[in-house]
Design a protein around this motif. Structure first.
Motif, PDB file in Angstrom:
ATOM      1  N   GLY A   1       0.834  -1.205   0.000  1.00  0.00           N
ATOM      2  CA  GLY A   1       0.000   0.000   0.000  1.00  0.00           C
ATOM      3  C   GLY A   1       0.869   1.255   0.000  1.00  0.00           C
ATOM      4  O   GLY A   1       1.904   1.307   0.655  1.00  0.00           O
ATOM      5  N   VAL A   2       0.447   2.254  -0.771  1.00  0.00           N
ATOM      6  CA  VAL A   2       1.200   3.503  -0.869  1.00  0.00           C
ATOM      7  C   VAL A   2       0.231   4.666  -0.668  1.00  0.00           C
ATOM      8  O   VAL A   2      -0.871   4.667  -1.213  1.00  0.00           O
ATOM      9  N   TYR A   3       0.651   5.637   0.140  1.00  0.00           N
ATOM     10  CA  TYR A   3      -0.167   6.832   0.407  1.00  0.00           C
ATOM     11  C   TYR A   3       0.605   8.070  -0.029  1.00  0.00           C
ATOM     12  O   TYR A   3       1.827   8.147   0.148  1.00  0.00           O
TER      13      TYR A   3
ATOM     14  N   VAL B   1      -4.774   7.691  -0.709  1.00  0.00           N
ATOM     15  CA  VAL B   1      -4.239   6.446  -1.268  1.00  0.00           C
ATOM     16  C   VAL B   1      -3.644   6.711  -2.648  1.00  0.00           C
ATOM     17  O   VAL B   1      -4.283   7.323  -3.513  1.00  0.00           O
ATOM     18  N   ALA B   2      -2.404   6.259  -2.847  1.00  0.00           N
ATOM     19  CA  ALA B   2      -1.745   6.395  -4.149  1.00  0.00           C
ATOM     20  C   ALA B   2      -1.781   5.074  -4.919  1.00  0.00           C
ATOM     21  O   ALA B   2      -1.926   5.069  -6.140  1.00  0.00           O
ATOM     22  N   ALA B   3      -1.658   3.960  -4.216  1.00  0.00           N
ATOM     23  CA  ALA B   3      -1.634   2.661  -4.889  1.00  0.00           C
ATOM     24  C   ALA B   3      -1.841   1.545  -3.880  1.00  0.00           C
ATOM     25  O   ALA B   3      -1.683   1.753  -2.673  1.00  0.00           O
TER      26      ALA B   3
ATOM     27  N   PRO C   1      -5.105  -0.406   0.135  1.00  0.00           N
ATOM     28  CA  PRO C   1      -5.809   0.363   1.174  1.00  0.00           C
ATOM     29  C   PRO C   1      -7.119   0.960   0.665  1.00  0.00           C
ATOM     30  O   PRO C   1      -7.141   1.590  -0.396  1.00  0.00           O
ATOM     31  N   PRO C   2      -8.215   0.791   1.409  1.00  0.00           N
ATOM     32  CA  PRO C   2      -9.520   1.272   0.958  1.00  0.00           C
ATOM     33  C   PRO C   2      -9.778   2.739   1.279  1.00  0.00           C
ATOM     34  O   PRO C   2     -10.760   3.305   0.795  1.00  0.00           O
ATOM     35  N   ALA C   3      -8.938   3.355   2.102  1.00  0.00           N
ATOM     36  CA  ALA C   3      -9.207   4.736   2.523  1.00  0.00           C
ATOM     37  C   ALA C   3      -7.897   5.431   2.873  1.00  0.00           C
ATOM     38  O   ALA C   3      -6.860   4.790   3.086  1.00  0.00           O
ATOM     39  N   SER C   4      -7.977   6.755   2.939  1.00  0.00           N
ATOM     40  CA  SER C   4      -6.809   7.559   3.317  1.00  0.00           C
ATOM     41  C   SER C   4      -6.398   7.261   4.755  1.00  0.00           C
ATOM     42  O   SER C   4      -7.192   6.739   5.544  1.00  0.00           O
ATOM     43  N   LEU C   5      -5.172   7.640   5.093  1.00  0.00           N
ATOM     44  CA  LEU C   5      -4.733   7.518   6.483  1.00  0.00           C
ATOM     45  C   LEU C   5      -5.568   8.473   7.344  1.00  0.00           C
ATOM     46  O   LEU C   5      -5.692   9.651   7.001  1.00  0.00           O
ATOM     47  N   PRO C   6      -6.142   7.987   8.436  1.00  0.00           N
ATOM     48  CA  PRO C   6      -6.873   8.901   9.326  1.00  0.00           C
ATOM     49  C   PRO C   6      -5.928   9.954   9.906  1.00  0.00           C
ATOM     50  O   PRO C   6      -4.728   9.726  10.027  1.00  0.00           O
TER      51      PRO C   6
END
Ligand code: FES
Length: 173
Positions: free
Chosen positions: A134-136, A142-144, A147-152
């Motif tokens: 997972g990449v944010y 989310v970049a790739a 992961p289903p959602a952004s980092l809280p």
């Protein structure tokens, strides 16, 4: 002496239908009571979290001069929802970025896929998850990967020269 036509089962049946009905009801009530006593602890354990309030606590993570503008660093604190006996497992962390003199952003450390701790790659300006790739992005989106959602994000404030994060129980996806 018994009557000739009386069968063996007839001899075991209560002769009074009201008494028989009463014994049936008594047996059913006893069964229901025993079932409720056995099931109550399990049901309580399952539904208790629905009625617990989510604890939130402001935690100091350092003084202003510890954080350079533009840097993203790992800070540690005690989990808001930890139990008194949690010990070392109560420790958690966040990625804290100082955006300006007074503005900070704090990202949760756990990936929104299955909860692995993400790391900040300063050169790439990305958060990377080691578990499933997972990449944010820099802003936590989310970049790739899976992961289903952004980092809280955690709310951040500065009080008397101390940077504080409002810690809370994070959603598990
Ligand atoms: Fe992060 Fe799966 S736990 S990508």
């Amino acid at each position: 002496m018994q009557p000739k036509n009386e069968s063996r089962s007839d001899r075991n049946e209560p002769r009074d239908p009201e008494r028989r009905r009463f014994l049936e009801i008594l047996g059913a009530a006893a069964g229901l009571t025993a079932g409720a006593i056995i099931a109550l602890p399990a049901v309580s354990f399952l539904i208790a979290p629905l009625f617990q309030s989510t604890p939130r606590r402001w935690r100091g993570v350092g003084t202003l001069d510890q954080f350079a503008i533009g840097s993203t660093v790992l800070v540690g604190f005690e989990d808001a929802s930890s139990e008194a006996w949690a010990g070392i497992t109560a420790k958690t962390g966040a990625w804290l970025r100082r955006v300006s003199d007074t503005e900070f952003v704090a990202f949760a450390i756990n990936c929104t896929h299955l909860g692995c701790p993400v790391r900040w790659e300063d050169g790439a300006q990305l958060f990377m998850c080691p578990c499933h790739g997972g990449v944010y992005n820099r802003d936590g989106s989310v970049a790739a990967g899976p992961p289903p959602a952004s980092l809280p994000r955690y709310p951040v404030r500065v009080r008397q020269n101390t940077v504080e994060i409002e810690t809370r129980r994070l959603p598990i996806t």
